[in-house]
Design a protein around this motif. Structure first.
Motif, PDB file in Angstrom:
ATOM      1  N   ALA A  90     -17.443   8.519  -6.452  1.00  0.00           N
ATOM      2  CA  ALA A  90     -18.574   8.630  -7.580  1.00  0.00           C
ATOM      3  C   ALA A  90     -19.664   7.439  -7.309  1.00  0.00           C
ATOM      4  CB  ALA A  90     -17.831   8.239  -8.811  1.00  0.00           C
ATOM      5  N   TRP A  91     -19.488   6.706  -6.202  1.00  0.00           N
ATOM      6  CA  TRP A  91     -20.487   5.615  -5.708  1.00  0.00           C
ATOM      7  C   TRP A  91     -21.498   6.729  -5.255  1.00  0.00           C
ATOM      8  CZ3 TRP A  91     -17.672   2.354  -1.457  1.00  0.00           C
ATOM      9  CH2 TRP A  91     -16.564   1.460  -2.300  1.00  0.00           C
ATOM     10  N   GLY A  92     -22.785   5.599  -5.736  1.00  0.00           N
ATOM     11  CA  GLY A  92     -24.301   5.858  -5.659  1.00  0.00           C
ATOM     12  C   GLY A  92     -24.857   6.834  -6.067  1.00  0.00           C
ATOM     13  N   ARG A  93     -24.369   7.311  -7.558  1.00  0.00           N
ATOM     14  CA  ARG A  93     -24.626   8.420  -8.267  1.00  0.00           C
ATOM     15  C   ARG A  93     -25.346   7.996  -9.567  1.00  0.00           C
ATOM     16  NH1 ARG A  93     -21.174  13.064  -9.500  1.00  0.00           N
ATOM     17  NH2 ARG A  93     -19.937  11.292 -10.271  1.00  0.00           N
ATOM     18  N   GLY A  94     -25.339   6.733  -9.891  1.00  0.00           N
ATOM     19  CA  GLY A  94     -25.582   6.091 -11.282  1.00  0.00           C
ATOM     20  C   GLY A  94     -24.541   5.968 -12.205  1.00  0.00           C
ATOM     21  N   VAL A  95     -23.509   6.580 -12.086  1.00  0.00           N
ATOM     22  CA  VAL A  95     -22.545   6.643 -12.865  1.00  0.00           C
ATOM     23  C   VAL A  95     -22.183   5.192 -13.495  1.00  0.00           C
ATOM     24  CG1 VAL A  95     -20.258   6.733 -13.322  1.00  0.00           C
ATOM     25  CG2 VAL A  95     -21.308   8.495 -11.875  1.00  0.00           C
ATOM     26  N   MET A  96     -21.914   4.268 -12.720  1.00  0.00           N
ATOM     27  CA  MET A  96     -21.520   2.705 -13.345  1.00  0.00           C
ATOM     28  C   MET A  96     -22.712   2.350 -14.261  1.00  0.00           C
ATOM     29  SD  MET A  96     -19.186   0.961 -14.432  1.00  0.00           S
ATOM     30  CE  MET A  96     -17.955   1.771 -13.454  1.00  0.00           C
ATOM     31  N   THR A  97     -23.827   2.496 -13.696  1.00  0.00           N
ATOM     32  CA  THR A  97     -25.040   1.965 -14.748  1.00  0.00           C
ATOM     33  C   THR A  97     -25.190   2.541 -15.853  1.00  0.00           C
ATOM     34  OG1 THR A  97     -26.224   1.436 -12.597  1.00  0.00           O
ATOM     35  CG2 THR A  97     -27.586   1.591 -14.760  1.00  0.00           C
ATOM     36  N   GLU A  98     -24.845   4.031 -15.881  1.00  0.00           N
ATOM     37  CA  GLU A  98     -24.855   4.718 -17.051  1.00  0.00           C
ATOM     38  C   GLU A  98     -23.713   4.202 -18.179  1.00  0.00           C
ATOM     39  OE1 GLU A  98     -24.470   9.457 -18.628  1.00  0.00           O
ATOM     40  OE2 GLU A  98     -25.529   8.957 -16.650  1.00  0.00           O
ATOM     41  N   ALA A  99     -22.491   4.135 -17.547  1.00  0.00           N
ATOM     42  CA  ALA A  99     -21.252   3.943 -18.277  1.00  0.00           C
ATOM     43  C   ALA A  99     -21.323   2.548 -19.039  1.00  0.00           C
ATOM     44  CB  ALA A  99     -20.242   3.991 -17.556  1.00  0.00           C
ATOM     45  N   ALA A 100     -22.011   1.539 -17.993  1.00  0.00           N
ATOM     46  CA  ALA A 100     -21.951   0.183 -18.565  1.00  0.00           C
ATOM     47  C   ALA A 100     -23.057   0.072 -19.529  1.00  0.00           C
ATOM     48  CB  ALA A 100     -21.977  -0.857 -17.199  1.00  0.00           C
ATOM     49  N   GLU A 101     -24.101   0.664 -19.305  1.00  0.00           N
ATOM     50  CA  GLU A 101     -25.168   0.532 -20.363  1.00  0.00           C
ATOM     51  C   GLU A 101     -24.673   0.990 -21.736  1.00  0.00           C
ATOM     52  OE1 GLU A 101     -29.802   1.893 -20.204  1.00  0.00           O
ATOM     53  OE2 GLU A 101     -28.522   3.425 -19.681  1.00  0.00           O
ATOM     54  N   ALA A 102     -24.059   2.082 -21.705  1.00  0.00           N
ATOM     55  CA  ALA A 102     -23.461   2.684 -23.101  1.00  0.00           C
ATOM     56  C   ALA A 102     -22.368   1.549 -23.621  1.00  0.00           C
ATOM     57  CB  ALA A 102     -22.630   3.896 -22.990  1.00  0.00           C
ATOM     58  N   SER A 126     -22.410  -3.441  -6.852  1.00  0.00           N
ATOM     59  CA  SER A 126     -22.179  -4.021  -8.040  1.00  0.00           C
ATOM     60  C   SER A 126     -23.302  -4.920  -8.470  1.00  0.00           C
ATOM     61  CB  SER A 126     -20.741  -4.753  -7.971  1.00  0.00           C
ATOM     62  OG  SER A 126     -20.415  -5.322  -9.148  1.00  0.00           O
ATOM     63  N   GLU A 127     -23.902  -5.855  -7.528  1.00  0.00           N
ATOM     64  CA  GLU A 127     -24.998  -6.347  -7.647  1.00  0.00           C
ATOM     65  C   GLU A 127     -26.089  -5.687  -8.270  1.00  0.00           C
ATOM     66  OE1 GLU A 127     -28.222  -9.407  -5.635  1.00  0.00           O
ATOM     67  OE2 GLU A 127     -26.583  -8.703  -4.442  1.00  0.00           O
ATOM     68  N   GLY A 128     -26.293  -4.469  -7.637  1.00  0.00           N
ATOM     69  CA  GLY A 128     -27.320  -3.673  -8.147  1.00  0.00           C
ATOM     70  C   GLY A 128     -27.191  -3.117  -9.512  1.00  0.00           C
ATOM     71  N   VAL A 129     -26.140  -2.896  -9.870  1.00  0.00           N
ATOM     72  CA  VAL A 129     -25.572  -2.263 -11.256  1.00  0.00           C
ATOM     73  C   VAL A 129     -25.879  -3.187 -12.203  1.00  0.00           C
ATOM     74  CG1 VAL A 129     -23.560  -1.612 -12.758  1.00  0.00           C
ATOM     75  CG2 VAL A 129     -23.964  -0.576 -10.800  1.00  0.00           C
ATOM     76  N   LEU A 130     -25.347  -4.534 -12.008  1.00  0.00           N
ATOM     77  CA  LEU A 130     -25.629  -5.713 -12.861  1.00  0.00           C
ATOM     78  C   LEU A 130     -27.125  -6.081 -13.120  1.00  0.00           C
ATOM     79  CD1 LEU A 130     -22.594  -7.782 -12.085  1.00  0.00           C
ATOM     80  CD2 LEU A 130     -22.916  -6.363 -14.151  1.00  0.00           C
ATOM     81  N   ARG A 131     -27.802  -6.178 -11.943  1.00  0.00           N
ATOM     82  CA  ARG A 131     -29.543  -6.362 -11.936  1.00  0.00           C
ATOM     83  C   ARG A 131     -30.140  -5.292 -12.771  1.00  0.00           C
ATOM     84  NH1 ARG A 131     -29.646 -11.562 -11.106  1.00  0.00           N
ATOM     85  NH2 ARG A 131     -28.986 -12.124  -8.862  1.00  0.00           N
ATOM     86  N   ALA A 167     -35.040  -6.731 -24.709  1.00  0.00           N
ATOM     87  CA  ALA A 167     -36.275  -6.775 -24.034  1.00  0.00           C
ATOM     88  C   ALA A 167     -36.405  -6.165 -22.751  1.00  0.00           C
ATOM     89  CB  ALA A 167     -36.751  -8.339 -23.853  1.00  0.00           C
ATOM     90  N   ARG A 168     -35.315  -5.679 -22.169  1.00  0.00           N
ATOM     91  CA  ARG A 168     -35.565  -4.924 -20.711  1.00  0.00           C
ATOM     92  C   ARG A 168     -35.949  -3.721 -20.929  1.00  0.00           C
ATOM     93  NH1 ARG A 168     -31.725  -1.312 -19.241  1.00  0.00           N
ATOM     94  NH2 ARG A 168     -30.269  -0.767 -21.158  1.00  0.00           N
ATOM     95  N   GLN A 169     -36.412  -3.207 -20.053  1.00  0.00           N
ATOM     96  CA  GLN A 169     -36.961  -1.771 -19.448  1.00  0.00           C
ATOM     97  C   GLN A 169     -35.561  -1.029 -19.532  1.00  0.00           C
ATOM     98  OE1 GLN A 169     -39.874  -1.101 -19.809  1.00  0.00           O
ATOM     99  NE2 GLN A 169     -40.571  -2.990 -20.413  1.00  0.00           N
ATOM    100  N   PRO A 170     -35.735   0.246 -20.080  1.00  0.00           N
ATOM    101  CA  PRO A 170     -34.547   1.138 -19.587  1.00  0.00           C
ATOM    102  C   PRO A 170     -34.107   1.342 -18.269  1.00  0.00           C
ATOM    103  CG  PRO A 170     -36.014   2.206 -21.152  1.00  0.00           C
ATOM    104  CD  PRO A 170     -36.796   0.989 -20.697  1.00  0.00           C
ATOM    105  N   ALA A 171     -32.827   1.150 -18.258  1.00  0.00           N
ATOM    106  CA  ALA A 171     -32.196   1.422 -16.656  1.00  0.00           C
ATOM    107  C   ALA A 171     -32.585   2.413 -16.188  1.00  0.00           C
ATOM    108  CB  ALA A 171     -30.588   1.070 -16.834  1.00  0.00           C
TER     109      ALA A 171
END
Length: 171
Positions: A90-102, A126-131, A167-171
């Motif tokens: 599942a790496w590299g598909r934006g899955v974790m960014t979407e899940a963590a954002e929710a 992981s750094e990319g997701v958190l940033r 304040a952040r812009q949408p991921a």
């Protein structure tokens, strides 16, 4: 349970144990995780599921019924920590960014003030997701014991406040 555009985040269930064992036992996944025992075995997954099955802050990530990983909030309720892992497929598909954002959106909508996280130095994914999620540096590099390496590993701590989330812009 949390639903996003393509994911379902749900409680862990006993039937997930074999899959979790196989996914975490993959050295490419396990080497970036601090807490899971090494070597990771079925009994570890069963024990984890037994401990968190009813916990709404510990969720399995699925896409169209396919298990992809886990996302958790843990630690001090006043300043919890975001943790997560994904099956290598599942790496590299934006899955974790979407899940963590929710998960973070629910956390902040429920009055959460701030949340911490970190990554093992070298884990650029992981750094990319958190940033992307808006986490900011939270002090100098630290160390955390890794069961996989059986020694302290350098980690980079970050923090996300409710104000920064708003304040952040949408991921």
């Amino acid at each position: 349970m949390i639903k996003t555009a393509r994911l379902t985040l749900r409680n862990f269930q006993p039937g997930d144990a074999k899959w979790i064992t196989e996914a975490i036992a993959n050295p490419n996944v396990h080497r970036w995780l601090s807490n899971p025992p090494y070597p990771y075995q079925l009994s570890h997954a069963v024990g984890y599921i037994d401990a968190v099955a009813d916990d709404p802050t510990k969720l399995l990530i699925e896409e169209n019924g396919q298990r992809l990983g886990g996302v958790t909030l843990s630690g001090d309720p006043a300043l919890p920590s975001l943790g997560y892992w994904l099956d290598e497929a599942a790496w590299g598909r934006g899955v974790m960014t979407e899940a963590a954002e929710a998960v973070l959106d629910r956390f902040f909508k429920n009055g959460g003030g701030a949340i911490e996280s970190s990554w093992i130095i070298g884990n650029s994914g992981s750094e990319g997701v958190l940033r992307k999620l808006g986490f900011q540096d939270n002090g100098p590099e630290e160390t955390e014991y890794s069961e996989y390496y059986k020694r302290d590993m350098p980690v980079f701590p970050v923090k996300l406040t409710a104000a920064a989330w708003q304040a952040r812009q949408p991921a």
